[in-house]
Design a protein around this motif. Structure first.
Motif, PDB file in Angstrom:
ATOM      1  N   GLY A 212       0.802  -1.229   0.000  1.00 40.65           N
ATOM      2  CA  GLY A 212       0.000   0.000   0.000  1.00 40.65           C
ATOM      3  C   GLY A 212       0.826   1.266   0.000  1.00 40.65           C
ATOM      4  N   TRP A 220      -5.744   0.251  -4.244  1.00 33.96           N
ATOM      5  CA  TRP A 220      -7.112  -0.285  -4.345  1.00 33.96           C
ATOM      6  C   TRP A 220      -8.084   0.489  -3.459  1.00 33.96           C
ATOM      7  CZ3 TRP A 220      -2.577  -2.758  -4.260  1.00 33.96           C
ATOM      8  CH2 TRP A 220      -2.023  -3.033  -2.998  1.00 33.96           C
ATOM      9  N   ASP A 221      -7.607   1.075  -2.352  1.00 34.83           N
ATOM     10  CA  ASP A 221      -8.498   1.906  -1.525  1.00 34.83           C
ATOM     11  C   ASP A 221      -8.861   3.190  -2.275  1.00 34.83           C
ATOM     12  OD1 ASP A 221      -8.387   0.033   0.412  1.00 34.83           O
ATOM     13  OD2 ASP A 221      -7.083   1.130   1.784  1.00 34.83           O
ATOM     14  N   HIS A 222      -7.870   3.702  -3.005  1.00 34.88           N
ATOM     15  CA  HIS A 222      -8.106   4.897  -3.809  1.00 34.88           C
ATOM     16  C   HIS A 222      -9.219   4.614  -4.829  1.00 34.88           C
ATOM     17  CE1 HIS A 222      -7.200   8.363  -6.394  1.00 34.88           C
ATOM     18  NE2 HIS A 222      -6.337   8.799  -5.506  1.00 34.88           N
ATOM     19  N   GLY A 225     -12.781   3.998  -3.245  1.00 37.65           N
ATOM     20  CA  GLY A 225     -13.448   5.222  -2.787  1.00 37.65           C
ATOM     21  C   GLY A 225     -14.249   5.859  -3.916  1.00 37.65           C
TER      22      GLY A 225
END
Ligand code: PAP
Length: 328
Positions: A212, A220-222, A225
């Motif tokens: 990350g 992947w969090d980006h 979201g």
């Protein structure tokens, strides 16, 4: 009369500037207090990344995020191109600029995209706001403002992201993370080489990425979201994929124009404006322009990227030439 009006305006501007500087001071103080409390780790070059609200970023961008929160005044007409780095920022900057300005410039030799790199036409919000007095510069831009940002969706203030009519519109582009990673690895090593740094191995970079630790990572969090936001507010967030735009650029140029309430008229369709935009912004065209071949010798800051650094191959699936998936 005209003079006195100008003077009054200038005075108000000066007052605003002073207030802004006071405000900036507060943010700077808050930044100085918060930074030492954040988790930190080695970045991709010889810099450090800090984990701020769940995302890894260099300290300068932590400050950028805080300044946006506290000083950026959104307008409902604002258009924000959002990307995780190396997912198609340059391309989408060019496409959206050409779409929204199609009545201001013809597609002849004087089009701004033939003379300027897209990043010089579409500023990066978190960098711009951070450089002296830039919030007032942002205020001075006429509507509709078109800005670019790498900020994750959750790091924007609610005033920008709510589904209300007053919030901004976001165009997000996602790319196969393997291609985004390979693109970033090449880019960082280019910048590092100019600073005399040793090359970062692909394995070391991959370890950072999968943990990350990349620019505004986890990647992947980006993506998630903006994906979730696009499902919740499809009229506020348009979610695109690099691979789809590459396969059917005209379809996506029309899609972007419709999303921005600027659909192509029948006359424009007959004149072939969509195809003109696609050709103007193609990798082949942009990467061969003199302005985009520039490798800048003089640097205004460390890790300063040249225009040419934003054009490498522009292909789908180049990861296959670098990554071996046989061992999982
Ligand atoms: P940024 O987020 O740091 O601004 P960004 O423009 O997203 O960078 O990424 C550059 C990538 O987009 C490069 O990909 P590559 O390394 O896999 O080749 C670059 O070649 C590609 N690119 C730049 N312009 C275009 C374009 N007009 N069409 C398609 N791809 C492009």
């Amino acid at each position: 009369m005209a003079n006195s009006k100008t003077y009054q305006l200038a005075t108000t501007e000066m007052e605003k500037e002073e207030k802004l500087e006071e405000g900036y001071e507060k943010t700077n103080k808050m930044f100085d207090e918060i930074l030492p409390t954040l988790a930190k780790g080695d970045g991709w070059l010889d810099d450090q990344y800090f984990q701020y609200q769940g995302f890894w970023q260099p300290s300068i961008f932590v400050k950028g995020s805080m300044l946006i929160h506290q000083h950026f005044k959104p307008r409902p007409t604002d258009i924000i191109l959002s990307t995780s780095p190396k997912c198609g920022t340059t391309w989408l900057r060019a496409l959206i600029f050409a779409i929204i300005n199609r009545n201001s410039y013809d597609f002849g030799e004087n089009h701004p995209l033939l003379k300027s790199n897209p990043r010089d036409l579409v500023p990066l919000l978190e960098r711009l706001i951070h450089e002296g007095g830039s919030a007032s510069f942002l205020e001075s831009l006429p509507s509709p403002r078109f800005l670019s940002s790498h900020l994750p969706f959750s790091l924007f203030p609610n005033s920008l992201t709510s589904s209300s009519a007053s919030a901004c519109r976001f165009v997000y582009i996602f790319r196969d993370p393997k291609d985004a990673f390979v693109s970033m690895w090449h880019f960082m090593n280019k910048l590092g080489a100019r600073e005399g740094l040793p090359q970062l191995s692909l394995d070391d970079a991959f370890d950072l990425f999968r943990n990350g630790v990349s620019f505004y990572g986890p990647f992947w969090d980006h993506v998630l979201g903006f994906w979730k936001a696009s499902l919740e507010s499809p009229n506020k967030v348009l979610f695109l994929k690099y691979e789809d735009v590459k396969r059917e650029p005209s379809v996506h140029v029309r899609k972007i124009a419709e999303f921005l309430d600027l659909p192509f008229s029948a006359d424009e369709e007959n004149e072939g404006i969509v195809e003109k935009i696609v050709n103007l912004c193609s990798f082949e065209n942009l990467s061969n322009l003199d302005v985009n071949k520039i490798v800048r010798e003089e640097k205004t800051r460390r890790y300063f990227a040249s225009n040419s650094d934003f054009f490498r191959k522009g292909q789908v699936g180049d990861w296959i030439n670098h990554l071996d998936t046989r061992n999982g």
